[in-house]
Design a protein around this motif. Structure first.
Motif, PDB file in Angstrom:
ATOM      1  N   UNK A  17     -47.635 -43.421 -20.269  1.00 37.63           N
ATOM      2  CA  UNK A  17     -49.020 -43.812 -20.528  1.00 37.63           C
ATOM      3  C   UNK A  17     -49.765 -44.302 -19.295  1.00 37.63           C
ATOM      4  N   UNK A  18     -49.106 -45.094 -18.441  1.00 38.11           N
ATOM      5  CA  UNK A  18     -49.756 -45.609 -17.247  1.00 38.11           C
ATOM      6  C   UNK A  18     -49.180 -45.051 -15.949  1.00 38.11           C
ATOM      7  N   UNK A  27     -55.575 -42.918 -15.290  1.00 35.77           N
ATOM      8  CA  UNK A  27     -56.773 -42.944 -14.457  1.00 35.77           C
ATOM      9  C   UNK A  27     -57.078 -44.321 -13.915  1.00 35.77           C
ATOM     10  N   UNK A  28     -56.716 -45.361 -14.671  1.00 33.52           N
ATOM     11  CA  UNK A  28     -56.979 -46.736 -14.239  1.00 33.52           C
ATOM     12  C   UNK A  28     -55.945 -47.244 -13.239  1.00 33.52           C
ATOM     13  N   UNK A  32     -53.415 -47.846  -7.436  1.00 27.75           N
ATOM     14  CA  UNK A  32     -52.404 -48.849  -7.060  1.00 27.75           C
ATOM     15  C   UNK A  32     -51.014 -48.224  -7.036  1.00 27.75           C
ATOM     16  N   UNK A  33     -50.730 -47.328  -7.975  1.00 31.12           N
ATOM     17  CA  UNK A  33     -49.426 -46.650  -7.972  1.00 31.12           C
ATOM     18  C   UNK A  33     -49.182 -45.970  -6.641  1.00 31.12           C
ATOM     19  N   UNK A  34     -50.197 -45.297  -6.133  1.00 28.48           N
ATOM     20  CA  UNK A  34     -50.072 -44.598  -4.854  1.00 28.48           C
ATOM     21  C   UNK A  34     -50.008 -45.586  -3.686  1.00 28.48           C
ATOM     22  N   UNK A 177     -51.014 -51.655 -11.568  1.00 27.67           N
ATOM     23  CA  UNK A 177     -52.091 -52.387 -12.223  1.00 27.67           C
ATOM     24  C   UNK A 177     -53.331 -51.504 -12.311  1.00 27.67           C
ATOM     25  N   UNK A 178     -54.229 -51.826 -13.243  1.00 27.54           N
ATOM     26  CA  UNK A 178     -55.468 -51.049 -13.369  1.00 27.54           C
ATOM     27  C   UNK A 178     -56.514 -51.472 -12.342  1.00 27.54           C
ATOM     28  N   UNK A 179     -56.200 -51.243 -11.063  1.00 22.26           N
ATOM     29  CA  UNK A 179     -57.154 -51.541 -10.001  1.00 22.26           C
ATOM     30  C   UNK A 179     -56.711 -52.674  -9.101  1.00 22.26           C
ATOM     31  N   UNK A 180     -57.343 -52.750  -7.922  1.00 22.73           N
ATOM     32  CA  UNK A 180     -56.977 -53.733  -6.911  1.00 22.73           C
ATOM     33  C   UNK A 180     -57.221 -55.155  -7.372  1.00 22.73           C
TER      34      UNK A 180
END
Length: 207
Positions: A17-18, A27-28, A32-34, A177-180
């Motif tokens: 899912x994430x 998409x969110x 951060x994953x990268x 996380x969903x963003x910085x």
């Protein structure tokens, strides 16, 4: 140095899912994953722990059709349930391969009899599943925590496990996380609350 007799790895939501493009939440989280190499670090941590005899606990998120009938829901619950995230048709049906609820394939390949998949957590923390019981029954008092999402399930697991008397170490680059902003907020909380905050490399060196 850590000892596998009392130390274990705990991973929250290592699911499509994430973590994968097929997931509704990817998409969110993809930036951060990268940026921190979340998946690579997560799999390296899991693989080294397996090779060195550490138990690995997975606290996964699952929702079922009956959860749509909850009489009240907070914002995060509403979003996940309405979008059928981490979705399963029932407790008795297998997880659909490649669905948002499925554990990512790189981790599934490494799962064995020393991988304990707990009952699902329903909101963000482990209060509603059997993670703490499974840890205690296995003689674990120290946890290396990683997974998704840093400011939500990882943070909530950290807080509850600390309150329950466990020693909690967060692997700060084996989380996403969903963003910085969310990632930075989580790191701030980890610094105040966790017993230690380490890189994956530092954790692996101590295993």
């Amino acid at each position: 140095m850590f000892n596998p007799k009392n130390v274990a790895i705990v991973i929250t939501d290592p699911q499509v899912e994430f973590l994968k493009p097929a997931g509704k939440g990817f998409g969110a989280t993809k930036d951060i994953l990268e940026k921190v190499n979340t998946i690579e670090n997560l799999i390296n941590l899991f693989a080294v722990a397996k090779n060195k005899g550490y138990k690995r606990f997975i606290s996964a998120h699952y929702f079922y059709p009956h959860d749509t009938k909850w009489q009240f829901k907070a914002a995060g619950e509403t979003m996940m349930i309405e979008n059928q995230m981490f979705w399963r048709d029932s407790q008795y049906s297998p997880v659909v391969e490649g669905s948002g609820a499925d554990i990512i394939p790189e981790m599934k390949e490494l799962m064995d009899e020393d991988t304990i998949l707990t009952s699902p957590h329903k909101v963000f923390g482990p209060e509603s599943n059997d993670l703490a019981l499974q840890l205690r029954k296995n003689g674990i008092d120290t946890i290396i925590l990683a997974g998704m999402n840093a400011n939500l399930c990882v943070d909530s697991h950290m807080r509850e496990l600390i309150e329950s008397g466990f020693n909690v170490i967060v692997a700060k680059d084996a989380i996403g996380a969903p963003g910085q902003e969310a990632y930075d907020a989580a790191l701030t909380n980890f610094g105040y609350i966790a017993n230690q905050v380490l890189t994956t490399e530092e954790v692996i060196d101590a295993l």
